[in-house]
Design a protein around this motif. Structure first.
Motif, PDB file in Angstrom:
ATOM      1  N   LYS A 166      34.107  46.698  46.875  1.00 29.59           N
ATOM      2  CA  LYS A 166      34.400  46.244  48.228  1.00 29.59           C
ATOM      3  C   LYS A 166      35.366  47.182  48.927  1.00 29.59           C
ATOM      4  O   LYS A 166      35.306  47.372  50.126  1.00 29.59           O
ATOM      5  N   GLU A 224      42.678  50.484  44.152  1.00 30.39           N
ATOM      6  CA  GLU A 224      41.543  49.666  43.709  1.00 30.39           C
ATOM      7  C   GLU A 224      40.642  50.431  42.751  1.00 30.39           C
ATOM      8  O   GLU A 224      40.150  49.873  41.777  1.00 30.39           O
ATOM      9  N   ARG A 253      42.430  50.484  39.455  1.00 33.46           N
ATOM     10  CA  ARG A 253      42.402  49.163  38.831  1.00 33.46           C
ATOM     11  C   ARG A 253      41.033  48.891  38.199  1.00 33.46           C
ATOM     12  O   ARG A 253      40.948  48.365  37.095  1.00 33.46           O
ATOM     13  N   PHE A 254      39.964  49.267  38.913  1.00 29.62           N
ATOM     14  CA  PHE A 254      38.630  49.079  38.343  1.00 29.62           C
ATOM     15  C   PHE A 254      38.452  49.948  37.101  1.00 29.62           C
ATOM     16  O   PHE A 254      37.912  49.490  36.085  1.00 29.62           O
ATOM     17  N   GLN A 295      40.000  48.259  34.202  1.00 29.83           N
ATOM     18  CA  GLN A 295      39.168  47.150  33.721  1.00 29.83           C
ATOM     19  C   GLN A 295      38.034  47.677  32.848  1.00 29.83           C
ATOM     20  O   GLN A 295      37.763  47.137  31.778  1.00 29.83           O
ATOM     21  N   SER A 311      31.709  39.297  38.287  1.00 26.56           N
ATOM     22  CA  SER A 311      32.832  38.423  38.631  1.00 26.56           C
ATOM     23  C   SER A 311      34.164  39.177  38.700  1.00 26.56           C
ATOM     24  O   SER A 311      35.184  38.574  39.029  1.00 26.56           O
ATOM     25  N   ALA A 312      34.144  40.470  38.413  1.00 21.63           N
ATOM     26  CA  ALA A 312      35.378  41.258  38.489  1.00 21.63           C
ATOM     27  C   ALA A 312      35.829  41.376  39.941  1.00 21.63           C
ATOM     28  O   ALA A 312      35.007  41.530  40.850  1.00 21.63           O
ATOM     29  N   GLU A 313      37.118  41.295  40.124  1.00 19.28           N
ATOM     30  CA  GLU A 313      37.693  41.425  41.461  1.00 19.28           C
ATOM     31  C   GLU A 313      37.315  42.780  42.035  1.00 19.28           C
ATOM     32  O   GLU A 313      37.308  43.786  41.326  1.00 19.28           O
ATOM     33  N   ASN A 314      36.981  42.805  43.296  1.00 15.45           N
ATOM     34  CA  ASN A 314      36.661  44.009  44.050  1.00 15.45           C
ATOM     35  C   ASN A 314      35.236  44.520  43.824  1.00 15.45           C
ATOM     36  O   ASN A 314      34.831  45.483  44.437  1.00 15.45           O
ATOM     37  N   GLU A 369      31.540  44.509  44.623  1.00 18.45           N
ATOM     38  CA  GLU A 369      30.704  44.006  45.713  1.00 18.45           C
ATOM     39  C   GLU A 369      29.236  43.931  45.312  1.00 18.45           C
ATOM     40  O   GLU A 369      28.540  42.981  45.654  1.00 18.45           O
TER      41      GLU A 369
END
Length: 169
Positions: free
Chosen positions: A76, A82, A85-86, A89, A130-133, A135
């Motif tokens: 996104k 970001e 951070r990804f 993860q 379902s991971a944040e960010n 899209e």
């Protein structure tokens, strides 16, 4: 800064990339030098960061990992924070064996290996989407691997200006 390698260094790298368990004596023979300077060169290549490590290649299918797939991930938001951070993860997900940040229609390509289609589906649904960010996620299951070469194309020689001349198959 790019390191300047001579033809002996390239022979050493080509032999090690083909077989990381080669003995120093055999490596020296293939490089055309004696064993002690060969060992010194290998250590210098390791210390210089050109040789990053050694691995054993394992046939995943023999261990029951029958599914290989790619996941194409769009985020996104592509701020540096970001993206980092990804990436952090992704490092935690054992199904993902390689991850590449890319330009173009997607932000990351994930190379995934798992035992079954069900476990891959669970990873995509429960973890990745379902991971944040995240899209968008598209996936492609592999049919077969058509080529598997070591990472670095080896030079066959250099021209008079020291420019690389790659082998063509």
């Amino acid at each position: 800064m790019k390191v300047r390698l001579d033809s002996v260094d390239w022979k050493i790298l080509a032999a090690l990339q083909a077989n990381g368990r080669i003995t120093n004596v055999e490596l020296a023979r293939r490089a055309g030098i004696s064993a002690p300077p060969c060992l010194r060169r290998v250590r210098a290549l390791e210390q210089g960061g050109i040789i990053k490590g050694y691995r054993t290649l394992i046939d995943e299918k023999e261990l029951g990992y029958d599914l290989t797939a790619f996941a194409f991930v769009g985020l996104k938001n592509q701020t540096e924070a970001e993206l980092l951070r990804f990436e952090e993860q992704v490092r935690q997900w054992s199904v993902v064996r390689e991850a590449w940040m890319v330009s173009g229609e997607v932000d990351f390509i994930l190379f995934c290996i798992t035992d079954t289609l069900r476990s891959f589906q669970n990873f995509i649904i429960e973890t990745l989407t379902s991971a944040e960010n995240v899209e968008s996620v598209r996936t492609s299951l592999t049919i077969r691997q058509s080529k598997a070469e070591p990472r670095v194309p080896m030079l066959s020689e250099t021209d008079d200006d020291g420019k690389a001349q790659f082998e063509s198959a």
